[in-house]
Enzyme design. Structure first.
Site, PDB file in Angstrom:
ATOM      1  N   ARG A   1      32.940   5.487  -2.694  1.00  0.00           N
ATOM      2  CA  ARG A   1      33.261   4.977  -1.252  1.00  0.00           C
ATOM      3  C   ARG A   1      32.020   4.817  -0.500  1.00  0.00           C
ATOM      4  O   ARG A   1      31.842   3.586   0.207  1.00  0.00           O
ATOM      5  CB  ARG A   1      34.229   6.121  -0.526  1.00  0.00           C
TER       6      ARG A   1
ATOM      7  N   LYS B   1      23.228  -7.144  18.322  1.00  0.00           N
ATOM      8  CA  LYS B   1      24.692  -6.424  18.125  1.00  0.00           C
ATOM      9  C   LYS B   1      24.930  -5.852  16.697  1.00  0.00           C
ATOM     10  O   LYS B   1      25.702  -6.432  15.773  1.00  0.00           O
ATOM     11  CB  LYS B   1      25.400  -7.626  18.538  1.00  0.00           C
TER      12      LYS B   1
ATOM     13  N   LYS C   1      16.460 -11.164  30.671  1.00  0.00           N
ATOM     14  CA  LYS C   1      18.210 -11.804  30.495  1.00  0.00           C
ATOM     15  C   LYS C   1      18.309 -11.749  32.135  1.00  0.00           C
ATOM     16  O   LYS C   1      17.961 -11.394  32.948  1.00  0.00           O
ATOM     17  CB  LYS C   1      19.059 -10.763  29.981  1.00  0.00           C
TER      18      LYS C   1
ATOM     19  N   GLU D   1      16.113 -15.978  29.467  1.00  0.00           N
ATOM     20  CA  GLU D   1      17.434 -16.639  29.142  1.00  0.00           C
ATOM     21  C   GLU D   1      17.814 -17.258  30.376  1.00  0.00           C
ATOM     22  O   GLU D   1      17.768 -17.123  31.481  1.00  0.00           O
ATOM     23  CB  GLU D   1      18.499 -15.267  29.286  1.00  0.00           C
TER      24      GLU D   1
ATOM     25  N   ASP E   1      21.935 -20.230  27.159  1.00  0.00           N
ATOM     26  CA  ASP E   1      22.824 -19.460  27.183  1.00  0.00           C
ATOM     27  C   ASP E   1      24.214 -20.056  27.606  1.00  0.00           C
ATOM     28  O   ASP E   1      24.475 -20.108  28.979  1.00  0.00           O
ATOM     29  CB  ASP E   1      22.599 -18.054  27.858  1.00  0.00           C
TER      30      ASP E   1
END
Length: 276
Positions: free
Chosen positions: A98, A133, A165, A194, A215
C-alpha cells in the site's frame, strides 16, 4: 531525485503509520517463510514517476526482496504494461504494497498531469511552474514528479526566493518599500512581486523587481502588462490556470505560468500490484 535521507524518512514514517503494531491480516494468514512473486501493473496511460521510491519501500522492509524495474521515471506507459516485478518474502511484499503504491500512484499522477500542461504549451516560450501548494512532508517528492513531467520548480520554500505578495505589500506600505527592504536584506536572492493590475505592474517595474507575477488578470490586461514590462523583468502568470486556459495565457507572451493544481489536484494514477 530528492535527497536520499529525506525520501527514506518519508517512507519510514509512512510504513510506521500503516503497519503500526503489526499487519494482523498478513501475519495471521501467511506463513512467515512464504515466498512469492508479484508484478506492478499500469491500469491507465501515464507518465511514470516514483518507481525507485516504491523500490525503496520494499527494501526498507526487507533488503532481500528483489525488485526488477521494467520501465523508468519519465517514461510514458500505456495501460496494461508491467512496470516492475518483485519477489521475496510474501509478508513483506504485502506489508509494503500500500505504501509503495500510494507514493507511486501519487507521483505518477503529478507527472502525468504536468505532462498534459506542458504539451499544451508546445510552440510557445512559456514554461509551467509548480507552487508551494504541496502536501506537508511530501514537497521534495512532489516537486520531483513535476520535473519528471516536464515542468519546472518554483521556489522550494520560503527560504530560497523572495516573493512579495499582496499581504506583504499591505503590511510593508507599498510595493516600492517592500522591494527595497527585500533587496537590502537579501541582495543575492531574486525578488518577485505579485500584481493584480497595470498600476501595480508599473510600481513593480519602478522598484526593479526581477520577476513580475500577473495574478488573476484577464487575458487582455495580461497582454498589456507584457507589453508594458517589455523584457525589463521576467513575467509569470498565475491564477485561473487550467488545461483549457493555459494555451491562451501562454500566447500573451509570459515567460512562466504557475499552477498549484499540478500538485494539489492531480488525480492518482491507477497502478496495481498483484501476487502471481
Amino acid at each position: 531525485m530528492s535527497d536520499l535521507s529525506t525520501v527514506q524518512k518519508i517512507i519510514a514514517e509512512a510504513l510506521a503509520e500503516d503497519i503500526g503494531s503489526g499487519d494482523v491480516t498478513t501475519d495471521a494468514t501467511i506463513p512467515a517463510a512464504s515466498v512469492s512473486a508479484a508484478a506492478m501493473l499500469a491500469k491507465q496511460d501515464l507518465v511514470l514517476a516514483g518507481l525507485d521510491v516504491s523500490r525503496m519501500v520494499f527494501l526498507l522492509l526487507d533488503p532481500n526482496i528483489r525488485f526488477d524495474p521494467l520501465a523508468k521515471d519519465g517514461e510514458t506507459i500505456t495501460a496494461g504494461k508491467e512496470i516492475a516485478r518483485l519477489s521475496g518474502n510474501t509478508r513483506f511484499l504485502l506489508k509494503g504494497e500500500r505504501v509503495a503504491l500510494n507514493l507511486l500512484q501519487h507521483l505518477s499522477g503529478i507527472a502525468t498531469l504536468t505532462a498534459r500542461y506542458v504539451e499544451k504549451l508546445s510552440g510557445t516560450k512559456a514554461q509551467v511552474l509548480d507552487t508551494r501548494k504541496t502536501l506537508p512532508g511530501l514537497r521534495e517528492l512532489e516537486k520531483y514528479a513535476v520535473r519528471v513531467g516536464g515542468g519546472k520548480n518554483h521556489r522550494m520554500g520560503l527560504y530560497d526566493m523572495i516573493l512579495i505578495k499582496d499581504n506583504h505589500i499591505k503590511a510593508a506600505g507599498s510595493i516600492l518599500q517592500a522591494v527595497e527592504r527585500a533587496k537590502s536584506a537579501a541582495p543575492d536572492l531574486k525578488v518577485e512581486v505579485e500584481t493584480s493590475n497595470l498600476d501595480e505592474v508599473r510600481q513593480a517595474l519602478a522598484a526593479k523587481a526581477d520577476i513580475i507575477m500577473l495574478d488573476n488578470m484577464p487575458l487582455g490586461m495580461m497582454r498589456g502588462a507584457v507589453q508594458l514590462i517589455d523584457r525589463a523583468a521576467l513575467v509569470e502568470a498565475s491564477g485561473n490556470v487550467t488545461l483549457e486556459t493555459i494555451r491562451g495565457i501562454a500566447e500573451t507572451g509570459v515567460d512562466y505560468i504557475s499552477s498549484g493544481s499540478l500538485t494539489h489536484s492531480a488525480p492518482a494514477a491507477d497502478i496495481s500490484m498483484k501476487i502471481r
